[in-house]
Design a protein around this motif. Structure first.
Motif, PDB file in Angstrom:
ATOM      1  N   GLY A  78       0.766  -1.237   0.000  1.00  0.00           N
ATOM      2  CA  GLY A  78       0.000   0.000   0.000  1.00  0.00           C
ATOM      3  C   GLY A  78       0.796   1.285   0.000  1.00  0.00           C
ATOM      4  N   LEU A  79       2.094   1.236  -0.309  1.00  0.00           N
ATOM      5  CA  LEU A  79       2.881   2.464  -0.400  1.00  0.00           C
ATOM      6  C   LEU A  79       3.008   2.891  -1.855  1.00  0.00           C
ATOM      7  N   VAL A  80       2.837   4.180  -2.089  1.00  0.00           N
ATOM      8  CA  VAL A  80       3.074   4.772  -3.399  1.00  0.00           C
ATOM      9  C   VAL A  80       4.208   5.771  -3.230  1.00  0.00           C
ATOM     10  N   VAL A  81       5.220   5.674  -4.072  1.00  0.00           N
ATOM     11  CA  VAL A  81       6.314   6.649  -4.090  1.00  0.00           C
ATOM     12  C   VAL A  81       6.080   7.541  -5.310  1.00  0.00           C
ATOM     13  N   VAL A  82       6.114   8.847  -5.095  1.00  0.00           N
ATOM     14  CA  VAL A  82       5.919   9.801  -6.179  1.00  0.00           C
ATOM     15  C   VAL A  82       7.062  10.804  -6.155  1.00  0.00           C
ATOM     16  N   GLY A  83       7.795  10.864  -7.255  1.00  0.00           N
ATOM     17  CA  GLY A  83       8.881  11.820  -7.389  1.00  0.00           C
ATOM     18  C   GLY A  83       8.439  13.028  -8.196  1.00  0.00           C
ATOM     19  N   PHE A  84       8.621  14.199  -7.624  1.00  0.00           N
ATOM     20  CA  PHE A  84       8.335  15.455  -8.317  1.00  0.00           C
ATOM     21  C   PHE A  84       9.669  16.049  -8.741  1.00  0.00           C
ATOM     22  N   ALA A  85      10.005  15.903 -10.017  1.00  0.00           N
ATOM     23  CA  ALA A  85      11.238  16.513 -10.518  1.00  0.00           C
ATOM     24  C   ALA A  85      11.107  18.032 -10.412  1.00  0.00           C
ATOM     25  N   SER A  86      12.213  18.681 -10.064  1.00  0.00           N
ATOM     26  CA  SER A  86      12.182  20.138  -9.918  1.00  0.00           C
ATOM     27  C   SER A  86      13.563  20.720 -10.165  1.00  0.00           C
ATOM     28  N   ASP A  87      13.555  21.915 -10.721  1.00  0.00           N
ATOM     29  CA  ASP A  87      14.810  22.635 -10.937  1.00  0.00           C
ATOM     30  C   ASP A  87      14.905  23.850 -10.018  1.00  0.00           C
ATOM     31  N   ASP A  88      14.139  23.849  -8.944  1.00  0.00           N
ATOM     32  CA  ASP A  88      14.157  24.991  -8.030  1.00  0.00           C
ATOM     33  C   ASP A  88      15.531  25.231  -7.415  1.00  0.00           C
TER      34      ASP A  88
END
Length: 176
Positions: A78-88
């Motif tokens: 039940g784990l979801v890993v979500v990566g938000f790529a960012s150039d901040d």
């Protein structure tokens, strides 16, 4: 008559589930180096989620390997890993194809990776604006936000906390 009751129950469950998704998670985000989008509420529905701001050219980029290991270990629980790529923080490749290559080919990422978006300041996407209010705004790449099934932040982990940290594992396991 029983069929009508069953359909009514199913519709109630669907409606209740749709309303249970917090406003900040409602929306579509484009996948990294793709035309396809992901509905965040659908992706995270009834799941514990580890949200991470990522970059392809950072001293912490090797954490992709450990994030993938977390994904494989806990996805069926039940784990979801979500990566938000960012150039901040000026660490993301300007070429999305190259950034995707680093994630998918170099580190074997199979968890959901999203196209570059802002994660800090006024331009931050709604997910990171809400997480910053609940914890801290990212000060660098690879901050980890453990979000419970109810959409509320459970715990924040900074860049220095590796994905294979016993503390992070314990927090994840307590939510599953």
């Amino acid at each position: 008559m029983k069929l009508n009751r069953l359909l009514g129950l199913v519709m109630t469950m669907v409606t209740t589930s749709a309303f249970a998704c917090p406003e900040y998670l409602q929306g579509e985000y484009r996948k990294l180096h793709s035309k396809d989008s992901v509905n965040i509420c659908e992706l995270m529905e009834n799941k514990t989620v580890l949200v991470v701001n990522t970059a392809s050219h950072c001293g912490f980029t090797s954490q992709f390997k450990e994030l993938e290991a977390l994904h494989k270990k806990y996805k069926d629980k039940g784990l979801v890993v979500v990566g938000f790529a960012s150039d901040d923080f000026k660490q993301e490749d300007d070429d999305e194809e190259k950034a995707a290559e680093i994630c998918y080919l170099n580190y074997g990422v199979t968890f959901t990776m999203l196209a570059p978006t802002h994660v800090t300041g006024e331009q931050a996407n709604p997910v990171f604006k809400a997480l910053a209010k609940q914890a801290k705004e990212p000060k660098w790449n690879f901050n980890k936000y453990l979000v419970g099934k109810d959409g509320k932040l459970v715990e924040y982990f900074g860049s220095m906390t590796k994905p294979d940290s016993p503390k992070l594992a314990a927090a994840i396991e307590a939510q599953l």
